[in-house]
Design a protein around this motif. Structure first.
Motif, short mmCIF file in Angstrom:
data_model
loop_
_atom_site.label_atom_id
_atom_site.label_comp_id
_atom_site.label_asym_id
_atom_site.label_seq_id
_atom_site.Cartn_x
_atom_site.Cartn_y
_atom_site.Cartn_z
N VAL A 106 60.39 83.34 67.68
CA VAL A 106 61.23 82.34 68.37
C VAL A 106 60.46 81.75 69.56
CG1 VAL A 106 63.63 81.96 69.14
CG2 VAL A 106 63.00 84.17 68.13
N PRO A 107 59.63 80.74 69.34
CA PRO A 107 58.80 80.22 70.44
C PRO A 107 59.58 79.82 71.70
CG PRO A 107 58.08 79.32 68.36
CD PRO A 107 59.32 80.10 68.06
N ILE A 108 60.75 79.20 71.52
CA ILE A 108 61.50 78.71 72.69
C ILE A 108 62.05 79.88 73.53
CG2 ILE A 108 63.81 78.49 71.62
CD1 ILE A 108 62.19 75.85 73.92
N ALA A 109 62.11 81.08 72.94
CA ALA A 109 62.61 82.25 73.68
C ALA A 109 61.76 82.52 74.93
CB ALA A 109 62.63 83.48 72.78
N GLN A 110 60.53 82.07 74.90
CA GLN A 110 59.64 82.31 76.05
C GLN A 110 60.18 81.70 77.34
OE1 GLN A 110 55.23 82.17 74.55
NE2 GLN A 110 56.38 80.54 73.57
N PHE A 111 60.99 80.64 77.20
CA PHE A 111 61.56 80.00 78.39
C PHE A 111 62.52 80.92 79.12
CE2 PHE A 111 60.29 75.52 78.64
CZ PHE A 111 59.52 75.45 77.49
N PHE A 112 63.01 81.95 78.43
CA PHE A 112 63.95 82.87 79.07
C PHE A 112 63.24 84.04 79.74
CE2 PHE A 112 66.47 80.69 75.77
CZ PHE A 112 67.35 80.05 76.63
N THR A 113 61.91 84.10 79.65
CA THR A 113 61.17 85.07 80.46
C THR A 113 60.44 84.30 81.55
OG1 THR A 113 60.72 86.40 78.49
CG2 THR A 113 59.51 86.97 80.47
N ALA A 114 59.42 83.56 81.16
CA ALA A 114 58.63 82.87 82.18
C ALA A 114 57.87 81.71 81.57
CB ALA A 114 57.64 83.84 82.82
N VAL A 115 57.85 80.62 82.31
CA VAL A 115 57.01 79.47 81.98
C VAL A 115 55.93 79.42 83.06
CG1 VAL A 115 56.98 76.94 81.94
CG2 VAL A 115 58.86 78.19 80.85
N PRO A 116 54.65 79.29 82.67
CA PRO A 116 53.61 79.22 83.69
C PRO A 116 53.90 78.08 84.69
CG PRO A 116 52.64 79.38 81.51
CD PRO A 116 54.11 79.18 81.31
N GLU A 171 66.98 71.27 67.36
CA GLU A 171 67.81 70.60 68.37
C GLU A 171 68.15 71.55 69.52
OE1 GLU A 171 71.71 69.93 70.11
OE2 GLU A 171 71.35 71.39 68.51
N LEU A 172 68.43 72.81 69.21
CA LEU A 172 68.76 73.77 70.27
C LEU A 172 67.57 74.00 71.19
CD1 LEU A 172 70.54 75.86 71.70
CD2 LEU A 172 70.01 77.49 69.87
N SER A 173 66.37 74.08 70.61
CA SER A 173 65.17 74.25 71.42
C SER A 173 65.01 73.08 72.39
CB SER A 173 63.93 74.34 70.54
OG SER A 173 64.02 75.45 69.70
N GLN A 174 65.33 71.89 71.92
CA GLN A 174 65.22 70.71 72.79
C GLN A 174 66.23 70.78 73.93
OE1 GLN A 174 65.35 67.31 70.16
NE2 GLN A 174 63.64 68.17 69.00
N ARG A 175 67.44 71.23 73.61
CA ARG A 175 68.44 71.36 74.67
C ARG A 175 68.02 72.41 75.70
NH1 ARG A 175 73.38 73.37 73.04
NH2 ARG A 175 72.93 73.44 70.83
N ILE A 176 67.40 73.50 75.22
CA ILE A 176 66.94 74.55 76.15
C ILE A 176 65.86 73.98 77.06
CG2 ILE A 176 65.68 76.74 76.29
CD1 ILE A 176 67.20 77.54 73.65
N TYR A 177 64.91 73.27 76.46
CA TYR A 177 63.84 72.70 77.27
C TYR A 177 64.40 71.70 78.29
CZ TYR A 177 59.89 70.08 78.89
OH TYR A 177 58.98 69.49 79.72
N GLN A 178 65.30 70.84 77.85
CA GLN A 178 65.87 69.83 78.77
C GLN A 178 66.62 70.47 79.92
OE1 GLN A 178 68.02 67.46 75.97
NE2 GLN A 178 66.15 66.43 75.30
N SER A 179 67.38 71.50 79.61
CA SER A 179 68.13 72.21 80.65
C SER A 179 67.17 72.82 81.68
CB SER A 179 69.00 73.29 80.01
OG SER A 179 69.54 74.14 80.99
N TYR A 180 66.14 73.49 81.15
CA TYR A 180 65.16 74.13 82.03
C TYR A 180 64.45 73.08 82.89
CZ TYR A 180 61.22 77.10 83.46
OH TYR A 180 60.29 77.79 84.20
N ASP A 181 64.01 72.01 82.25
CA ASP A 181 63.21 70.99 82.92
C ASP A 181 64.01 70.27 84.02
OD1 ASP A 181 60.68 69.68 83.02
OD2 ASP A 181 61.67 67.89 82.20
N GLU A 182 65.25 69.94 83.70
CA GLU A 182 66.10 69.26 84.69
C GLU A 182 66.37 70.18 85.88
OE1 GLU A 182 69.98 67.63 83.36
OE2 GLU A 182 68.71 66.59 81.87
#
Ligand code: CA
Length: 366
Positions: free
Chosen positions: A109-119, A331-342
């Motif tokens: 699950v590549p997008i799961a990494q956003f729930f630990t840490a993004v460099p 689509e869910l991965s995109q929503r996760i990224y957008q939420s994180y980024d915003e």
């Protein structure tokens, strides 16, 4: 056990009087006395300070708070399953609970990494804000639902160290071909910058450094790295921990096991995990500085800051790479990224005039 239930029921029936015949209530009272004996597998060495002791403490507190109705036995990495099989094991329901970090599951699950840490991403304080009050946790639960799991934040180390290197790093050239243990998105960035990232659990780091299987490693920070003895494997200790500024750890619960738990035990489990989330950060915050002094003063470790060109290159790659991850997924991965980024943009702006502005004017405490 049966006798206790019978005594309890007879007291309950007596206290309710004759007009109470609602079997729905009766059943829920009886069910709530069930004793749940669960197992928790972890990605950490048994009783490693902080990461390993937090789940043990959490399990003890849960047993006390539940009056013995939820008993959890905690296993270190390799005791039942290897560290890297925790996700799969809990997902399949072989055990009910797992403690680890979502970026270990990036192969699945590549997008799961956003729930630990993004460099170059969120600090611990910011990460908790996103997860608990910024919509992050709802998205995390939506994602893990697909894997039959229910995640709860369960620890954070705060800003880590960039790691241990067996040679001095003077410019980006020195990264070329360097084999480093560095997981998650940080590892991707490191590889794209010319290095070779290797993923391995804590238990293998020391010997891999000693035997030269790897040239460098990051683990956590002074408190944990000292406990693992990493200062015996390399001389140079670099900061800042660009790869993990506030990694969130996870408690994962098998979804069926979670759904079968009465609401009060669900609340106890969730609250205990959130308490561990805060307590771990406090533990690292309190102990890192003393451990760092010991590493430098007693063990002669050379403390160094990564050169600017290295950090700038890592940052550029990181921003570009993380923006590209949701494109190749759903689509869910995109929503996760957008939420994180915003959230990141907003919190960085605010922390410019709050956290950073304050730290800049605070002075050195002398
Ligand atoms: Ca780390």
């Amino acid at each position: 056990m049966k006798r206790i239930i019978l005594i309890f029921l007879s007291i309950w029936i007596t206290s309710c009087g004759n007009n109470q015949t609602d079997t729905g209530d009766f059943n829920s009272e009886a069910v709530s006395q069930t004793v749940y004996q669960w197992k928790m597998v972890t990605t950490w060495p048994k009783n490693l300070p902080g990461l390993g002791t937090a789940p043990e403490r959490m399990a003890k507190k849960i047993e006390i708070m539940s009056n013995g109705r939820l008993k959890i036995k905690v296993y270190g990495a390799g005791e039942i399953v290897p560290a890297m099989e925790v996700f799969e094991t809990v997902s399949q329901g072989t055990v009910q609970l797992g403690h680890g970090a979502s970026y270990y599951w990036k192969g699945k699950v590549p997008i799961a990494q956003f729930f630990t840490a993004v460099p170059f991403g969120l600090t611990a304080q910011e990460m908790n804000g996103w997860l608990l009050h910024g919509g992050g946790l709802e998205l995390w639960r939506e994602l893990y639902e697909r894997y039959n799991l229910f995640p709860i934040p369960s620890g954070n180390t705060g800003v880590q160290m960039a790691g241990w290197f067996n040679k001095e790093i003077t410019s980006l050239k020195d990264i070329e071909g360097l084999k480093m243990r560095i997981p998650g998105l940080g590892g991707e960035v490191f590889s794209r910058a010319g290095g070779a990232a290797v993923r391995m659990p804590a238990s293998e780091i020391y010997s891999s450094m000693q035997t030269g299987v790897i040239d460098a490693t990051e683990w956590v920070g002074p408190y944990n790295d000292l406990a693992l003895g990493l200062h015996q494997t390399a001389k140079f200790y670099y900061y800042p921990g660009w790869q993990e500024a506030g990694p969130a750890l996870e408690l994962i619960v098998n979804k069926e096991a979670w759904n079968n738990l009465p609401p009060d035990l669900q609340a106890i489990l969730e609250t205990a995990s959130l308490a561990a989330n805060t307590d771990m950060l406090a533990e690292y915050t309190a102990r890192n500085n003393f451990a760092l002094r010991e590493l430098v003063d007693k063990h002669g470790v050379e403390l160094k800051r990564l050169p600017d060109d290295v950090l700038e290159t890592f940052r550029e790659i990181s921003y570009e790479m993380t923006a590209g991850i949701p494109d190749v997924e759903d689509e869910l991965s995109q929503r996760i990224y957008q939420s994180y980024d915003e959230y990141r943009k907003g919190v960085i702006n605010y922390h410019e005039i709050s956290e950073r502005a304050f730290i800049n004017v605070r002075g050195d405490g002398k």
